[in-house]
Every structure is written in C-alpha cells, then in structure tokens.
Design an enzyme around this catalytic site. Sequence first.
Site, short mmCIF file in Angstrom:
data_model
loop_
_atom_site.label_atom_id
_atom_site.label_comp_id
_atom_site.label_asym_id
_atom_site.label_seq_id
_atom_site.Cartn_x
_atom_site.Cartn_y
_atom_site.Cartn_z
N SER A 1 -56.89 -9.30 -13.59
CA SER A 1 -57.87 -8.22 -13.68
C SER A 1 -57.54 -6.99 -12.86
O SER A 1 -58.28 -6.01 -12.91
CB SER A 1 -59.25 -8.76 -13.27
N GLU B 1 0.80 -1.22 0.00
CA GLU B 1 0.00 0.00 0.00
C GLU B 1 0.84 1.28 0.00
O GLU B 1 0.45 2.26 -0.63
CB GLU B 1 -0.95 0.01 1.21
#
Length: 799
Positions: A386, A105
């Site tokens: 429906s 890092e």
Amino acid sequence: MSQNNPQHKSPSRRSQPKKKRSWLRRTIKIVIWAIVILFVLGAGLFTYYAATAPKLTGAELSSDNSTKIYDANNQVISRLGSQNRDYVTAKNIPNTLKRAVVSIEDRRFYKHHGVDPIRIMGAAFANVTGSSLGLQGGSTLTQQLVKLSVFSTAASDRTMKRKAQEAWLAIQVENKYSKDKILEFYINKVYMGNGVYGMQTAAEYYFNKPLSRLTLPQLAMLAGMPQSPTLYNPYKYPKYATERRNEVLTAMVKNKAITSAQGQQAEATSVKTGLATTHNKTSTSERLSKYTDAYLKQTLLELNKLGYKTNSGLKVYTNLDLNAQKKLYNVSNNDPSIIYPSKRFQVGATLVDSNNGKVVAMQGARKTNVSFGLNRAVQTDRSSGSTAKPIMDYGPAIQYLKYPTYQPVKDTPYVYPGSDKSVMDFDNKYQGTITMRKALVESRNIPALRTLENVGVPKAQGFLKNLGMSFDKELELQNGIGLYVSSEQLAAAYAAFANGGVYHKPYLINKIVQSDGQTKTFKSKGKRAMSPATAFMITDMLKGVMDSESGSGTAAKVDGLYEAGKTGTTQYPDDFINKVPADSSMDSWFSGYTKNYSLAIWTGYDRQFSANSYITEPETTIAQQIYKNVMGYVSEDKPNTDWTQPSDVGSNGSDNYYVAGYPGTQPDNSSNQTTSGFTIDKSASSETDSVNGTVTSPRNDGETSTSGTTSGSDSGASQSGTTTQQPSGGSGNGDDDNSDSSSDNTSSDTNKDSSTGTTSDSSNGNSSNDNQDNNNNDNPDTTNQNNAKANNATADSVQ
C-alpha cells in the site's frame, strides 16, 4: 615540302617532358612545405600542451594509485587497495622480476629516454597487420608510470592532449630518475587485482611470500597481470592467467632474459602451484566497512557508470552521513528494543535528503559478513504493497481530478472491470461511502482501486514517471495497491511530497577529483513532479497514518516530530495461504518523511516461501520501529517545522482541504456502482466522518486479521500465476535530471547474495509481468500477490 618531314619536330612535343618535370617539382615542394607546416604546428601544439601539463612529483610517482572514498564531512571511509601495500625498493626487487616486466612491457626500456619512436612505429605496424610484438601499445613503461600517477584511466581522457602531456612528462621523469628508480616506481604502483596495489603486496596476497622467495613462473605471472588484473586472476581465470604468464616467459626468452630451457620448464608449471588459500585483509577501513558496505557498493556502481576506474587514483566525495549510516546499521542489527525473529530476517533501507536527492545512508542487509553482497535497498523484486497508494492513486487524483481531502470514495463491492474477479479488503467488510482521507489513513483497498480507475492508469503512470519510475509496459489497475520498486525509489518519490512537489533523482556521489586535479561535481537539479497543492494534501492525509488512532503506522510515530508516512505489507497468494499462520505477510514496508529527510524501509525474508520465513502480525511493525529509531535520531539537530498551507490550497475546515478553485467533490465513474446486496460495517460508523449523508468513522482495532500460506518454493518474489510490472526508475533508471553532463548516476546491476544464493534484479530490473492482483491487507495494507489476472474467477478474501 612535305609536312611529314621527320626532322621537323613540333614545339609542343618538345615541351611535354619539361611540363611533367615542372609539375613534379611543384608537387614535391607542396608536400615538403605541408610537412614543414604540419611539423611547426605540431611542435607548437606539443609545446602548448607540455606547458599546461600537470606537475609531477616524486611523491606522486611513489604513492599508491588507489581510489579514496570520502563521506559528506570529507572523512576517508574507504581506501580501495592501498591499505596493506608494502613498498619495495629497487635493491630488493628480484632481477628476474625486473627482466620479466621489461620484456613484456617495454623491451627497449634501457635504450629510450621516455618516448620510443621505434616502439610507436612497431605498435602502429602491429595494429595494421594484426601481429603481436609483445608490446602494450605505443606507450613506454615510463609513459605508463606517468599515466598511472597523474592522469585518469577513463576512456574519455585518451586524447591527443593527454598523450602529448604524457610524453612530455615521461621525458622529464627520465631526465630526473634512473632506470632502476623508474622501474621501482612502476612495480610498486600497478594494480594487481583483488584490491591489491604493488607487486610486493601481490606476492603476499597470491602466494603468502615476499617477492624474493617467488619462483620464475610465479614472478612471470605477476609481471603479466597489470595489463588486465581481473582477466588474469589465477583464482577465477586460470586458463587466461596461464596464457598471459607464458606470454611473459616467451618475451623473456626472446629478450634473452632467460634461456629457452628455463622458459619451457616454467611453462610446464601449473599457474595454481603455490597459490595461497587464505589472504590477509586488504582494507584499512575495516572498522567502517560493516557500516558502509551497501553504500560503497552502490557508489562503485555509480562511479563505473560515470566512466571512471577505481585504480586511477581518484578522490570520490559522497553524500554519506556516517553518523546516520551507523545508526541505521545498529538499529537494523543490534537494537535491543526491536525483536527480530531470526538472523535470516532482512532489511533494505534508504535515507535521502528531502530537498536535493542526496542519499545520506543506505542499508542493504543485516547479520551478514558478505562484502558487497546483495543490496536489498535497491532491489525491485518485491511488491511495495500500500505504499503505492499515495503515488499511484490519490496523488494523481488530486493532481488531475482535483479531489479534495473530503472526496467521497466508495468502499463497496468491486469487481475488476471486464472480469468476474472480485476484490475484498483485509477485514472482509465494506464501510460504504467514506472520505478519501479516511480511506488512505486506514488503507482501504477498494476505494484506492476505484480512485485509480477514475484517474486512469496511463495518467497515473505518467505521475509515477515524474517521480523517477519508468516501466517497460503499461501498468494495470492492480498496481494501484502494489508496485515493484526499491526503497531508494520510494524514498526519493516520497521526498517530493516533503518538499512541495519537486522530484530529485537520488544520487550518492557529489564530487570526483582525478589524480591530475581535474574536478567534476554532480547534483540533481530537480524537476516539478506535482503541484504544491498535491504534495501538501497528500502529506496532510499521511500524517493521520501515524498519529490517528485508526492509522496503520502509529508504531512509527516520533513524539513531537512533524512527519508523514505510509505502511505496506503483502499477503501470501491463495495457493499458499493455508500453509502459514493467520495474519502472516511476505513483506512489510514503511516509507515516511519530514521536511528534512525521507526514509523508506523494506523488511522480510529472501526466500519467503521457505519454512519459517513468514512475517507475523507483530513483526510487520519492525519496519516502523526502524523508521522511528532512525528518523528520531537524524532529526535531533534539524529544524522541526510543520508544512504550511500553500496558496493553491483552499480550506473549509480544520482538515478539509481542496485545490484552490475546486471546493466541490468530483463524480465517481468507477465500475460496479452497487447499492444493494451487501452490508456496511456499522461498527466503523460515527459522526466524525460524514459524507453525503453516509455516516462513517475509523474502526477501533487499527490492525488486520489476515491468514496466509507459504510454499515449499524458494523462488523469491515470483509465484505461479503472478506476473508483475517492474519499474526501471530510481538509481540510474528514471529520467536523468542531473545537472552535470557526466552525472548519469548509476543503478544497481543484477546481484547475487552469496550468503543465500538468491539472485534478484536490482533497480534496473524491468521484467514486466502482465498479471498482478495485489489485494492489499496492510495491517491494514497487505498485498495479495497471486491474484494477478482480473479474469480469475475466485475472489480475494482474507479470513
């Protein structure tokens, strides 16, 4: 004298070198002054940014970086990853891990003071040349810690201001804390995938061991994971995890943290060596997770679409009503008053606030232990039957054609225009000319299709778009008795009826607070989708669905509550109809509302063509029973008021309403105006519903007798010969009407239910199927889905 005397030189030639030197000096001065000015401006800007940087405390540096999800009462309902974090102090962190982290890092970590100019230049050179220096950009490890502690990781926040503040705070951290302490903060804060924060917790998760007992290759793997925890997950992507681990080992050799021989030996070890086969639970909210699973999944999808990451210390405030959510869960899973046919019987339901679009509860499954599994509440791969009639047929008829509630509609023989494909209703009977109110209450299919034909599909589709439902292609006449929508879309659409005609896009997140205190709020501003008259007249008719003897939704009625709603069921296609018992359905819906809430529910099986995966006639009322239990509960502490007649509605009787200025009935220009050759069901006639001399009345049975069949196929909602138009509306797919520029709420993606293996497209599924003939027979609304094309020769009859 000759003019070409070489000893006599021209003055212009002697002055040329002086002019060149003068120009060069001026250029250098300009460049120097430009650099000075830029430096001064940059220093001033940096000073300003530094002065406005957020405060950074030790508590923030040492805290976990998880995202917290809150309900509507500001109670934490989920902590993503923080729950089992074991904080490890510097003295207990293996030196090998410290060297590994520093090597990969920030290998100059012990030489800089928070910001590393050499690293920045090296990263810039690497970007230009494409080479790799083993560095993660130009940020130091300290800067990464600062970013994880107080800044958002959203791409939109990667600005010059943030970089300047990050650098300034990194310098402050270096001045206050030792290198060992900074490394301790970082190792405990980073996200390690699978909901885990901190490398000590990661050691327990991935290896079932503390850091102190891990080997060099295992520590190297952990050190490399923070750059991309998902990609370097050794369970899912061992190849990439191995490459990253070896990159760490190479950096350690280069940084003289280990010898070349040690590095080679570690690289020869499989990344899977020592991996745990079981894991401890990682959620502090286990007691709530079973209730909130679907809601949380949809929240995270919405959060992701807004551009936020869950490992950036966010506070996400949702619209979840936890009590309502628990009620919906318990009714769907454990209510002894509802007889569920099997554990495979599923539910998808959404409860929204009728007045603002807030999703207050969502149920995506029942009887499943799969976390973040298939969320059936947002799936759009099942026909709504429906429940489509109010929003595609009768709502547009009132809005555009000024139909009154007593508009005559014909329940007579009907053939789809341009074909010989006839349509039959659930009882194989005709009622002649009846009112629109009666047709909707009893869910007659042919009057609905005639009404849609009069309106015109394009206008009806525009009406749906106003309700947040958009489509890839133009819908067809058959969609008037069945739309492929989700419970979330349906609940939001019906909410517009409840509040007088204003559509609010449904949304789950109302506020996000970032780790630096920056706050964004979200809301649905609402837009008018229909006139108050349309909303009121539809609502008045839909009341009859629940409180009329002939209504199809009487099982949903909550005593004493002012409410309205619609049922919907879908029948098996003709080529399967003889393989299941009579009266069987594939799907059963109920969508109902009060002035406070709108609730839509789907019930059925994931694989409706598998053995014993049909819905019997009594089971079609389960959706109604869920509605009754939940709506009754959430309405207990809410005002119970009826809808009042708006000024744009006229009346010539107790329930005979019309759009103001249009008291007359409208002509019927639908096809097949047959006047003979058929028999009207006289058992459904009385003086209670007389239209133009034709006397009709509601039938007495109120239910259907249907027959259907199943298939050995388990292909979900798709059937051979059936093509359907699926909408992309609802969560994240309608017109975005949220007030905040960042609040384009999410939709669901394609989800796979790992418990069933069923993959279905969620609310952004837009696959357009061209041919859908939904002959609804909805107890009385069932949709016959296989007869898709209007040019098929066979009739849709229900035995």
